[in-house]
Design an enzyme around this catalytic site. Sequence first.
Site, PDB file in Angstrom:
ATOM      1  N   SER A 132       0.628  -0.994  -0.010  1.00 48.58           N
ATOM      2  CA  SER A 132      -0.216   0.296   0.314  1.00 48.58           C
ATOM      3  C   SER A 132       1.019   1.021  -0.548  1.00 48.58           C
ATOM      4  O   SER A 132       2.315   1.217   0.158  1.00 48.58           O
ATOM      5  CB  SER A 132      -1.013  -0.323   1.054  1.00 48.58           C
ATOM      6  OG  SER A 132      -1.068   1.207   1.583  1.00 48.58           O
ATOM      7  N   TYR A 144      -3.618  -0.685  10.089  1.00 48.87           N
ATOM      8  CA  TYR A 144      -3.102  -0.583   7.946  1.00 48.87           C
ATOM      9  C   TYR A 144      -1.867  -0.162   7.555  1.00 48.87           C
ATOM     10  O   TYR A 144      -1.577  -1.255   7.181  1.00 48.87           O
ATOM     11  CB  TYR A 144      -4.675   0.041   7.580  1.00 48.87           C
ATOM     12  CG  TYR A 144      -4.360   0.501   6.400  1.00 48.87           C
ATOM     13  CD1 TYR A 144      -5.392  -1.399   5.228  1.00 48.87           C
ATOM     14  CD2 TYR A 144      -3.999   0.708   5.239  1.00 48.87           C
ATOM     15  CE1 TYR A 144      -5.236  -1.929   4.013  1.00 48.87           C
ATOM     16  CE2 TYR A 144      -4.239   0.498   3.353  1.00 48.87           C
ATOM     17  CZ  TYR A 144      -5.030  -0.447   3.337  1.00 48.87           C
ATOM     18  OH  TYR A 144      -4.880  -0.786   2.854  1.00 48.87           O
TER      19      TYR A 144
HETATM   20  C1  GCO Z   1      -7.132   5.412   2.767  1.00 52.76           C
HETATM   21  C2  GCO Z   1      -6.920   4.562   1.963  1.00 52.76           C
HETATM   22  C3  GCO Z   1      -5.821   3.809   1.568  1.00 52.76           C
HETATM   23  C4  GCO Z   1      -5.831   2.848   0.522  1.00 52.76           C
HETATM   24  C5  GCO Z   1      -4.790   2.483  -0.347  1.00 52.76           C
HETATM   25  C6  GCO Z   1      -3.487   3.238  -0.500  1.00 52.76           C
HETATM   26  O1  GCO Z   1      -7.645   5.487   3.848  1.00 52.76           O
HETATM   27  O2  GCO Z   1      -5.386   5.705   2.649  1.00 52.76           O
HETATM   28  O3  GCO Z   1      -8.141   2.853   2.248  1.00 52.76           O
HETATM   29  O4  GCO Z   1      -5.598   2.918   2.898  1.00 52.76           O
HETATM   30  O5  GCO Z   1      -6.984   1.666   0.189  1.00 52.76           O
HETATM   31  O6  GCO Z   1      -4.228   0.628   0.126  1.00 52.76           O
HETATM   32  O7  GCO Z   1      -2.569   3.093  -1.249  1.00 52.76           O
END
Ligand code: GCO
Length: 262
Positions: free
Chosen positions: A146, A159
Amino acid sequence: MILDLFKLDGKVALVTGATHGLGMAMAIALAEAGARLVINGSSRENMDKAIAVYASQGIDAKGYVFDVTDEDGVIANVAKIEAEVGPINILVNNAGIIKRVAMQDMEVSDYRQVIDVDLVGPFIMSKYVGRRMIERRAGKIINICSMMSELGRNSVSAYAAAKGGLKMLTRNMATEWGKYNIQTNGIGPGYFATSQTEPIRVDGHPFNEFIINRTPAARWGDPSDLAGATVFLASKASDFVNGQVVYVDGGILASIGKPSNE
Ligand code: GCO
Ligand code: CA
């Protein structure tokens, strides 16, 4: 013929979380390059819908419903796939979730769940598929990273921690398994128009404008933009590429960004 290097005929590709979104787009690309497609999802209902979507594109996808964080389920399903379809030559660890909550308000249980799906899941999948690839002395593993493998952002602590970890897991897998002729690489999608980003993409949402301004390509990615990198990293064309994350981001990571009036 140089283009033969990219052909996946006769290869079995397993893509996790491929009932929709980027997983589906990457799975379609692999099938179009010749692979026999196996997809994983976590719900039977979504799986049935997905199989119909693949069929409408002329793709005979084999669906297996299991949770990538459930070790016993992974062991059983990897064995089943190899018995029913064939040796898994290509694994795409795509299944993932996100929770957008300010860190000071985030429940520890939610943090753990994101780490479990996004970082422990790829470990479990790779461990059991990898064992079989090691025996065969061949394999391609693609971990879906990501922008958050490199950058922080408000509200996505779990995340970002998981995706940063997944980048390092990718390098470690490359380190440990390169000698077995297994190439492990990552794809780091930028901001793509999928259901996951739907809440922050709606017209008038400040993030929508921010992303278009922040991205040198000046647009959201279309899931089909991932096809080339996916096929490359799944194919013979990348046999000496190991431990890299290919960012398919319209240039985001190359740039500091610009003021909104430029
Ligand atoms: C967020 C997005 C990201 C994307 C992606 C970026 O809330 O910033 O959802 O997390 O999903 O992974 O590369
Ligand atoms: Ca999903």
